[in-house]
Scaffold this motif. Sequence first.
Motif, short mmCIF file in Angstrom:
data_model
loop_
_atom_site.label_atom_id
_atom_site.label_comp_id
_atom_site.label_asym_id
_atom_site.label_seq_id
_atom_site.Cartn_x
_atom_site.Cartn_y
_atom_site.Cartn_z
N ARG A 24 -19.72 -9.62 7.29
CA ARG A 24 -19.35 -10.87 7.99
C ARG A 24 -18.58 -11.99 7.25
O ARG A 24 -18.20 -13.08 7.69
N LEU A 25 -18.65 -11.94 5.69
CA LEU A 25 -18.21 -12.84 4.90
C LEU A 25 -16.65 -12.78 4.84
O LEU A 25 -16.27 -13.65 4.19
N GLY A 26 -16.33 -11.77 4.80
CA GLY A 26 -14.88 -11.30 4.62
C GLY A 26 -14.55 -10.74 3.29
O GLY A 26 -13.48 -10.57 2.77
N VAL A 27 -15.52 -10.09 2.72
CA VAL A 27 -15.35 -9.27 1.51
C VAL A 27 -15.06 -7.77 1.74
O VAL A 27 -15.84 -7.44 2.59
N ARG A 28 -13.93 -7.49 0.94
CA ARG A 28 -13.64 -6.03 1.24
C ARG A 28 -14.59 -4.93 0.43
O ARG A 28 -14.81 -5.18 -0.78
N ILE A 29 -15.33 -4.15 0.97
CA ILE A 29 -16.09 -3.07 0.46
C ILE A 29 -15.25 -2.03 0.20
O ILE A 29 -14.62 -1.32 1.14
N VAL A 30 -15.22 -1.48 -1.48
CA VAL A 30 -14.26 -0.57 -1.60
C VAL A 30 -14.93 0.83 -1.47
O VAL A 30 -14.31 2.00 -1.17
N GLY A 31 -16.27 0.94 -1.83
CA GLY A 31 -16.85 2.10 -1.81
C GLY A 31 -18.43 1.86 -2.18
O GLY A 31 -18.81 0.84 -2.22
N ILE A 32 -19.19 3.24 -1.82
CA ILE A 32 -20.64 3.24 -2.07
C ILE A 32 -21.02 4.30 -2.79
O ILE A 32 -20.48 5.47 -2.74
N LEU A 33 -22.27 4.34 -3.39
CA LEU A 33 -22.66 5.26 -4.35
C LEU A 33 -24.30 5.41 -3.85
O LEU A 33 -24.78 4.36 -4.16
N PRO A 320 -23.66 -24.09 15.41
CA PRO A 320 -24.53 -25.42 15.65
C PRO A 320 -25.70 -25.44 15.92
O PRO A 320 -26.34 -24.51 16.34
N GLY A 321 -26.47 -26.57 16.14
CA GLY A 321 -27.76 -26.84 16.33
C GLY A 321 -27.96 -25.95 17.73
O GLY A 321 -27.34 -25.93 18.67
N GLY A 322 -29.33 -25.39 17.73
CA GLY A 322 -29.66 -24.72 18.83
C GLY A 322 -29.19 -23.17 18.73
O GLY A 322 -29.67 -22.52 19.82
N HIS A 323 -28.45 -22.72 17.94
CA HIS A 323 -27.85 -21.42 17.48
C HIS A 323 -28.72 -20.97 16.47
O HIS A 323 -28.14 -21.25 15.52
N ASN A 324 -29.70 -19.98 16.63
CA ASN A 324 -30.53 -19.55 15.62
C ASN A 324 -29.62 -18.82 14.41
O ASN A 324 -28.84 -17.88 14.68
N GLU A 325 -30.17 -19.12 13.20
CA GLU A 325 -29.62 -18.24 12.04
C GLU A 325 -30.87 -17.84 11.26
O GLU A 325 -31.79 -18.57 11.18
N GLY A 326 -30.67 -16.54 10.89
CA GLY A 326 -31.80 -15.91 10.26
C GLY A 326 -31.70 -15.20 9.35
O GLY A 326 -30.93 -15.30 8.22
N TYR A 327 -32.51 -13.92 9.09
CA TYR A 327 -32.42 -13.20 7.98
C TYR A 327 -31.44 -12.62 7.31
O TYR A 327 -30.95 -12.85 6.28
N PRO A 328 -30.53 -11.93 8.20
CA PRO A 328 -29.19 -11.53 7.72
C PRO A 328 -28.15 -12.70 7.38
O PRO A 328 -27.39 -12.48 6.69
N ASP A 329 -28.37 -13.71 8.21
CA ASP A 329 -27.38 -15.09 7.47
C ASP A 329 -27.92 -15.47 6.02
O ASP A 329 -26.85 -15.94 5.62
N SER A 330 -29.22 -15.24 5.74
CA SER A 330 -29.38 -15.67 4.28
C SER A 330 -28.84 -14.78 3.42
O SER A 330 -28.49 -15.33 2.36
N PHE A 331 -28.53 -13.54 3.79
CA PHE A 331 -27.73 -12.82 2.65
C PHE A 331 -26.31 -13.26 2.72
O PHE A 331 -25.78 -13.31 1.56
N LYS A 332 -25.69 -13.50 3.85
CA LYS A 332 -24.29 -13.78 3.89
C LYS A 332 -24.25 -15.13 3.07
O LYS A 332 -23.24 -15.29 2.21
#
Length: 383
Positions: A24-33, A320-332
């Motif tokens: 969501r932030l636009g960071v490229r994920i190369v791989g996973i272990l 904008p106001g009235g549009h909630n941001e929550g747990y996943p957004d805190s990571f971002k």
Amino acid sequence: MYDIGVAITGTGFMGPAHTEALRRLGVRIVGILGSSPEKSRRFADAHGIAKAYTNFDEILADDEVQAVHITTPNRWHFATAKAALLAGKHVLCEKPLTMNSRESAELVELAQSVKLAAGVNYNYRFYPTSLEARARVRTGKIGEVLSVFGNYVQDWLLYPTDYNWRVLASEGGRLRAVADIGTHWMDLVQTITGLEIEEVFADLRTVFPTRYRPQGEVETFSAKTATHQETDAIPIETEDMGAVLLRFKNGARGALWVSQLTAGRKNSLRYEIAGAQDAIWFDGERPNELWIGHRNQPNEHLFKDASLMDAAVGRYIDYPGGHNEGYPDSFKMCFRAFYDYIAAGDFDATPFFPTFEEGHREILLCEAILRSHDEQRWAKVEG
């Protein structure tokens, strides 16, 4: 948005959380272990990630990777973070940073010497309402801080048949509820107030000295949706709940209650900060709201809205106001602060993300809390 490649270690609860936030932030994920080549491949295929590593050395040797996110069990944090920094890669590590303060102190020194970004994922700092609380407290709007109290409680380990690697001292250390969720609360209130906790008095309890481990793998928070017929009895040393009295450096007093056995509380982090003029109350299950208490005028209920909040908070609000941001957004937003710092390129600047130094401070706090509980006395936070 960011010209950088990232590898993630760990495919459990935090692996997907980091994956989603980075994308969501636009960071490229190369791989996973993962913990096995099969897990790495399954995760990579499920999430559309190109590389499935078979071991950590492959990450260290991969020139496409400039940063590593560590989401494995705690006992692996020190070795992987150290190796990544020595290989010239930035590190964002899940909390707690390490198993003990000797390890965390070594990582702090190493991070400073190699001039790389080194952060710990204390993501709760980045709820916009808590950033607003920080701005109000640090600019003196509520007056001198007099007291801080609150809780972090959950119910996912309520039954003796609830099980996860986090209950094992060998995987996460002797402290569990305090280290796993209590450190989030302590990091948050210290960040908001700018005050360090200098002394603690702790009373902890292990309600279930034996838990029953299902045969096979168990993901975090999965017990309520999975049924296991075969179990093994496992002795437990880590605490299920506890109370901690706190003394802050300015003389303020505080209290924290942590529990993973509170029915109905799925992920409840709450704090109240009382100043000489005003007070602030936050409930993490309603993170878009902030209660502000007054003595001589009506109390306020502030809802997340960049146009009504401190100007510095706006960088960490996307809707904008009235549009909630929550747990996943805190990571971002935590990752945004981390990658903004890398993009700026000034590694002598003061970071806005949670640093290894602050992660080390949390380890020292945990050790003081454990020492206080074992000796049943006030214990000073060392370092």
